[in-house]
Design a protein around this motif. Sequence first.
Motif, PDB file in Angstrom:
ATOM      1  N   MET A   1       0.842  -1.172   0.000  1.00  0.00           N
ATOM      2  CA  MET A   1       0.000   0.000   0.000  1.00  0.00           C
ATOM      3  C   MET A   1       0.890   1.240   0.000  1.00  0.00           C
ATOM      4  SD  MET A   1      -2.832   1.182   2.745  1.00  0.00           S
ATOM      5  CE  MET A   1      -4.147   0.817   1.632  1.00  0.00           C
ATOM      6  N   PRO A   2       0.575   2.222  -0.811  1.00  0.00           N
ATOM      7  CA  PRO A   2       1.376   3.448  -0.812  1.00  0.00           C
ATOM      8  C   PRO A   2       1.096   4.287   0.431  1.00  0.00           C
ATOM      9  CG  PRO A   2      -0.437   3.614  -2.374  1.00  0.00           C
ATOM     10  CD  PRO A   2      -0.448   2.222  -1.841  1.00  0.00           C
ATOM     11  N   ASP A   3       2.147   4.922   0.946  1.00  0.00           N
ATOM     12  CA  ASP A   3       2.042   5.786   2.108  1.00  0.00           C
ATOM     13  C   ASP A   3       2.716   7.109   1.767  1.00  0.00           C
ATOM     14  OD1 ASP A   3       3.381   6.904   4.727  1.00  0.00           O
ATOM     15  OD2 ASP A   3       1.746   5.608   5.396  1.00  0.00           O
ATOM     16  N   GLU A   4       2.063   8.225   2.105  1.00  0.00           N
ATOM     17  CA  GLU A   4       2.580   9.544   1.737  1.00  0.00           C
ATOM     18  C   GLU A   4       3.967   9.820   2.311  1.00  0.00           C
ATOM     19  OE1 GLU A   4      -0.192  12.602   2.733  1.00  0.00           O
ATOM     20  OE2 GLU A   4      -1.795  11.724   1.535  1.00  0.00           O
ATOM     21  N   GLU A   5       4.243   9.355   3.522  1.00  0.00           N
ATOM     22  CA  GLU A   5       5.518   9.643   4.173  1.00  0.00           C
ATOM     23  C   GLU A   5       6.558   8.548   3.988  1.00  0.00           C
ATOM     24  OE1 GLU A   5       5.078  10.788   8.258  1.00  0.00           O
ATOM     25  OE2 GLU A   5       3.278  11.957   7.821  1.00  0.00           O
ATOM     26  N   LEU A   6       6.117   7.291   3.948  1.00  0.00           N
ATOM     27  CA  LEU A   6       7.051   6.168   3.940  1.00  0.00           C
ATOM     28  C   LEU A   6       7.267   5.532   2.574  1.00  0.00           C
ATOM     29  CD1 LEU A   6       5.773   4.404   7.179  1.00  0.00           C
ATOM     30  CD2 LEU A   6       7.708   5.974   6.962  1.00  0.00           C
ATOM     31  N   GLY A   7       6.451   5.893   1.600  1.00  0.00           N
ATOM     32  CA  GLY A   7       6.543   5.234   0.299  1.00  0.00           C
ATOM     33  C   GLY A   7       5.668   3.991   0.288  1.00  0.00           C
ATOM     34  N   TRP A   8       6.200   2.882  -0.212  1.00  0.00           N
ATOM     35  CA  TRP A   8       5.429   1.645  -0.298  1.00  0.00           C
ATOM     36  C   TRP A   8       5.594   0.867   1.004  1.00  0.00           C
ATOM     37  CZ3 TRP A   8       1.740   0.058  -3.360  1.00  0.00           C
ATOM     38  CH2 TRP A   8       1.360  -1.282  -3.334  1.00  0.00           C
ATOM     39  N   VAL A   9       4.463   0.444   1.604  1.00  0.00           N
ATOM     40  CA  VAL A   9       4.477  -0.275   2.881  1.00  0.00           C
ATOM     41  C   VAL A   9       3.710  -1.582   2.722  1.00  0.00           C
ATOM     42  CG1 VAL A   9       3.776  -0.190   5.302  1.00  0.00           C
ATOM     43  CG2 VAL A   9       4.526   1.896   4.152  1.00  0.00           C
ATOM     44  N   GLN A  10       4.347  -2.680   3.149  1.00  0.00           N
ATOM     45  CA  GLN A  10       3.670  -3.975   3.122  1.00  0.00           C
ATOM     46  C   GLN A  10       2.823  -4.135   4.378  1.00  0.00           C
ATOM     47  OE1 GLN A  10       6.929  -6.820   2.556  1.00  0.00           O
ATOM     48  NE2 GLN A  10       5.760  -7.521   0.790  1.00  0.00           N
ATOM     49  N   HIS A  11       1.673  -4.798   4.230  1.00  0.00           N
ATOM     50  CA  HIS A  11       0.790  -5.091   5.348  1.00  0.00           C
ATOM     51  C   HIS A  11       0.636  -6.593   5.470  1.00  0.00           C
ATOM     52  CE1 HIS A  11      -0.720  -1.019   6.181  1.00  0.00           C
ATOM     53  NE2 HIS A  11      -0.492  -0.812   4.900  1.00  0.00           N
ATOM     54  N   HIS A  12       0.304  -7.044   6.669  1.00  0.00           N
ATOM     55  CA  HIS A  12       0.015  -8.458   6.879  1.00  0.00           C
ATOM     56  C   HIS A  12      -1.298  -8.808   6.204  1.00  0.00           C
ATOM     57  CE1 HIS A  12       3.220  -9.126   9.744  1.00  0.00           C
ATOM     58  NE2 HIS A  12       2.905  -7.955  10.289  1.00  0.00           N
ATOM     59  N   ALA A  13      -1.431 -10.071   5.827  1.00  0.00           N
ATOM     60  CA  ALA A  13      -2.686 -10.529   5.241  1.00  0.00           C
ATOM     61  C   ALA A  13      -3.769 -10.486   6.314  1.00  0.00           C
ATOM     62  CB  ALA A  13      -2.526 -11.954   4.707  1.00  0.00           C
ATOM     63  N   PRO A  14      -4.967 -10.069   5.954  1.00  0.00           N
ATOM     64  CA  PRO A  14      -6.045 -10.012   6.938  1.00  0.00           C
ATOM     65  C   PRO A  14      -6.475 -11.407   7.391  1.00  0.00           C
ATOM     66  CG  PRO A  14      -6.872  -9.488   4.759  1.00  0.00           C
ATOM     67  CD  PRO A  14      -5.386  -9.625   4.640  1.00  0.00           C
ATOM     68  N   VAL A  15      -6.895 -11.492   8.637  1.00  0.00           N
ATOM     69  CA  VAL A  15      -7.400 -12.749   9.187  1.00  0.00           C
ATOM     70  C   VAL A  15      -8.793 -12.456   9.698  1.00  0.00           C
ATOM     71  CG1 VAL A  15      -7.071 -14.498  10.975  1.00  0.00           C
ATOM     72  CG2 VAL A  15      -5.088 -13.470   9.837  1.00  0.00           C
ATOM     73  N   PRO A  16      -9.800 -13.206   9.430  1.00  0.00           N
ATOM     74  CA  PRO A  16      -9.790 -14.406   8.603  1.00  0.00           C
ATOM     75  C   PRO A  16      -9.856 -14.060   7.121  1.00  0.00           C
ATOM     76  CG  PRO A  16     -11.996 -14.024   9.377  1.00  0.00           C
ATOM     77  CD  PRO A  16     -11.122 -12.953   9.996  1.00  0.00           C
ATOM     78  N   ARG A  17      -9.525 -15.015   6.310  1.00  0.00           N
ATOM     79  CA  ARG A  17      -9.604 -14.830   4.858  1.00  0.00           C
ATOM     80  C   ARG A  17     -10.947 -15.375   4.375  1.00  0.00           C
ATOM     81  NH1 ARG A  17      -3.442 -16.607   3.442  1.00  0.00           N
ATOM     82  NH2 ARG A  17      -2.509 -14.896   4.594  1.00  0.00           N
ATOM     83  N   LEU A  18     -11.762 -14.504   3.857  1.00  0.00           N
ATOM     84  CA  LEU A  18     -13.103 -14.876   3.423  1.00  0.00           C
ATOM     85  C   LEU A  18     -13.176 -14.860   1.899  1.00  0.00           C
ATOM     86  CD1 LEU A  18     -14.981 -12.610   5.978  1.00  0.00           C
ATOM     87  CD2 LEU A  18     -14.437 -15.031   6.220  1.00  0.00           C
ATOM     88  N   SER A  19     -13.526 -15.976   1.315  1.00  0.00           N
ATOM     89  CA  SER A  19     -13.523 -16.084  -0.145  1.00  0.00           C
ATOM     90  C   SER A  19     -14.622 -15.249  -0.794  1.00  0.00           C
ATOM     91  CB  SER A  19     -13.660 -17.546  -0.566  1.00  0.00           C
ATOM     92  OG  SER A  19     -14.873 -18.089  -0.067  1.00  0.00           O
ATOM     93  N   GLU A  20     -15.756 -15.087  -0.141  1.00  0.00           N
ATOM     94  CA  GLU A  20     -16.866 -14.347  -0.715  1.00  0.00           C
ATOM     95  C   GLU A  20     -16.736 -12.838  -0.515  1.00  0.00           C
ATOM     96  OE1 GLU A  20     -19.378 -15.690  -2.542  1.00  0.00           O
ATOM     97  OE2 GLU A  20     -18.296 -17.590  -2.376  1.00  0.00           O
ATOM     98  N   THR A  21     -16.032 -12.423   0.509  1.00  0.00           N
ATOM     99  CA  THR A  21     -15.857 -10.994   0.802  1.00  0.00           C
ATOM    100  C   THR A  21     -14.397 -10.718   1.140  1.00  0.00           C
ATOM    101  OG1 THR A  21     -16.476 -11.407   3.092  1.00  0.00           O
ATOM    102  CG2 THR A  21     -18.212 -10.621   1.627  1.00  0.00           C
ATOM    103  N   PRO A  22     -13.528 -10.714   0.136  1.00  0.00           N
ATOM    104  CA  PRO A  22     -12.105 -10.500   0.406  1.00  0.00           C
ATOM    105  C   PRO A  22     -11.842  -9.109   0.987  1.00  0.00           C
ATOM    106  CG  PRO A  22     -12.546 -10.412  -1.938  1.00  0.00           C
ATOM    107  CD  PRO A  22     -13.819 -10.828  -1.274  1.00  0.00           C
ATOM    108  N   ALA A  23     -10.874  -9.047   1.879  1.00  0.00           N
ATOM    109  CA  ALA A  23     -10.511  -7.782   2.514  1.00  0.00           C
ATOM    110  C   ALA A  23      -9.753  -6.898   1.540  1.00  0.00           C
ATOM    111  CB  ALA A  23      -9.651  -8.040   3.735  1.00  0.00           C
ATOM    112  N   GLY A  24      -9.849  -5.617   1.762  1.00  0.00           N
ATOM    113  CA  GLY A  24      -9.101  -4.654   0.976  1.00  0.00           C
ATOM    114  C   GLY A  24      -8.586  -3.556   1.883  1.00  0.00           C
ATOM    115  N   TYR A  25      -7.491  -2.948   1.509  1.00  0.00           N
ATOM    116  CA  TYR A  25      -6.930  -1.855   2.293  1.00  0.00           C
ATOM    117  C   TYR A  25      -7.342  -0.539   1.649  1.00  0.00           C
ATOM    118  CZ  TYR A  25      -4.021  -5.454   4.376  1.00  0.00           C
ATOM    119  OH  TYR A  25      -3.589  -6.563   5.031  1.00  0.00           O
ATOM    120  N   HIS A  26      -7.811   0.388   2.478  1.00  0.00           N
ATOM    121  CA  HIS A  26      -8.287   1.664   1.965  1.00  0.00           C
ATOM    122  C   HIS A  26      -7.429   2.840   2.418  1.00  0.00           C
ATOM    123  CE1 HIS A  26     -11.816  -0.463   0.579  1.00  0.00           C
ATOM    124  NE2 HIS A  26     -11.921  -0.986   1.779  1.00  0.00           N
TER     125      HIS A  26
END
Length: 65
Positions: A1-26
């Motif tokens: 995910m892009p960050d204004e101050e840090l550049g590109w930042v990796q995030h952990h995968a969301p738990v739980p992982r739901l196949s019908e409603t996948p998580a997204g980062y906003h």
Amino acid sequence: MPDEELGWVQHHAPVPRLSETPAGYHRPAPRLGQHTWDVLGEFGFDENQIAALREAGIVAGEEPS
């Protein structure tokens, strides 16, 4: 995910992982102390009390502009 101050930042995968409603980062995770004034204000602290706590090193965060 892009960050204004840090550049590109990796995030952990969301738990739980739901196949019908996948998580997204906003938006990126909040910075240390980013919401301190808002949260303490909701608990009844006034601006002078929060500033005193910050100056004493008890809480993090800068005074909102």
